[in-house]
Design an enzyme around this catalytic site. Structure first.
Site, PDB file in Angstrom:
ATOM      1  CE  LYS A 298      -3.735  -2.482   2.243  1.00 35.85           C
ATOM      2  NZ  LYS A 298      -4.406  -2.839   3.496  1.00 35.85           N
TER       3      LYS A 298
ATOM      4  CG  ASP B 292      -9.431  -0.075   4.790  1.00 38.35           C
ATOM      5  OD1 ASP B 292      -9.268  -0.339   3.584  1.00 38.35           O
ATOM      6  OD2 ASP B 292      -8.679  -0.497   5.681  1.00 38.35           O
TER       7      ASP B 292
ATOM      8  CD  GLN C 257      -3.162  -4.295   6.699  1.00 34.70           C
ATOM      9  OE1 GLN C 257      -3.116  -3.363   5.903  1.00 34.70           O
ATOM     10  NE2 GLN C 257      -3.745  -5.448   6.412  1.00 34.70           N
TER      11      GLN C 257
END
Ligand code: NAP
Length: 281
Positions: A50, A117, A94
């Site tokens: 990422k 997200d 994460q």
């Protein structure tokens, strides 16, 4: 007849190239904060991909690497700081988090307008209500984008999603329902799974079990999306037994390479959109 491979690498690369150009033309620098807790090797790999992808398109990324024993309160304090930092457009935590931290509590702490997200309950609710303001979660959004490359109008198609996770199964079901598919969500308590799957014009497997879906589950000419990433002694395998499904489907995603690149491309897109939501609304 064999299937056509839905290889998202090319599409993801095209999205990234276009985004890079748009960021360059607008003379902006969107900024993403990434939080990783502990040292799970798979999470490290995902975070590094990422970071690299962000840097390539001109998104600044700031990664916070926190130790496994951090408390939920300390993590929330960091999120509050980032929520209030006007330079930060997107915040990504994460997953998975250590067992002593409730992920839902942490994800809910992120301001919905920085939730790139797409896991905040407000964004989930906006999707259910078909509101355009929502951030769609990256993997489901990427799956839809991939399907649309081969079929624009999904109205009336039978879509079967195996798996009801908050990050893949449930949101992709809502996105497909919003496209007027007739949606069935299967899970570990579902009976006659293969019979249900055989009716699927679109079959999405997000189970987390290597090669669980065999050829007999596949309706001829179906679109098969394999979300699974399963590490086995024979390498990374999807949830679908590729060789068998390939003989029956019209389109199929390979593993690796099928869905993962789209997940990252959609994260970049959401971060770019977050910048404009915060600066031009
Ligand atoms: P998850 O949270 O573990 O959910 C798995 C789902 O599968 C659950 O809903 C579970 O049902 C269902 N299930 C388990 N056994 C089943 C069975 N025998 N029959 C039918 N359904 C069954 O998994 P996830 O987070 O959705 O991830 C799934 C896979 O996708 C993993 O391999 C993950 O690594 C991968 N993934 C890939 C990407 C990407 O970008 N490519 C992104 C996210 C995830 P219950 O709800 O009843 O337990």
């Amino acid at each position: 007849m064999t299937a056509q491979i839905l290889d998202s690498k090319q599409l993801a690369q095209q999205i990234r190239t276009e985004l890079k150009q748009k960021i360059y033309d607008s003379q902006i620098t969107p900024e993403l904060a990434v939080i990783i807790v502990g040292n799970d090797p798979a999470s490290e790999i995902y975070v590094r991909s990422k970071e690299k992808a962000c840097q390539e398109v001109g998104i600044k990324v700031e990664t916070y690497r926190l130790t496994q024993d951090i408390s939920a309160e300390e993590l929330k304090e960091l999120i509050d700081l980032l929520n209030n930092d006007r330079n930060i457009n997107g915040i990504l935590v994460q997953l998975p988090l250590p067992k002593h931290i409730n992920p839902q509590e942490i994800l809910t702490r992120i301001k919905p307008e920085k939730d790139v997200d797409g896991f905040h309950p407000l964004n989930t609710g906006l999707i259910i209500q078909k509101q355009p303001a929502a951030f769609s979660p990256c993997t489901p959004k990427g799956i839809l984008r991939l399907i649309h490359t081969v079929k624009q109008d999904l109205s009336g198609l039978n879509a079967v999603i195996i798996g009801r996770s908050q990050i893949v199964g449930l949101p992709v079901s809502h996105l497909l329902l919003n496209e007027n598919c007739t949606v069935t969500i299967a899970h570990s308590k579902t009976k006659n799974l293969s019979e249900i799957c055989k009716k699927a014009d679109i079959l999405i497997a997000s189970v987390g079990k290597a090669e669980f879906i065999t050829g007999e589950f596949i309706k001829p000419e179906a679109i098969v999306i394999d979300v699974g990433i399963n590490r086995t002694s024979n390498g990374i395998k999807g949830d679908v037994k590729f060789a068998e499904a390939y003989e029956k489907a019209a389109y199929i995603t390979p593993v690796p390479g099928g869905v993962g690149p789209m997940t990252i491309a959609m994260l970049l897109e959401n971060t770019y959109e977050a910048f404009f939501k915060q600066n031009h609304s």
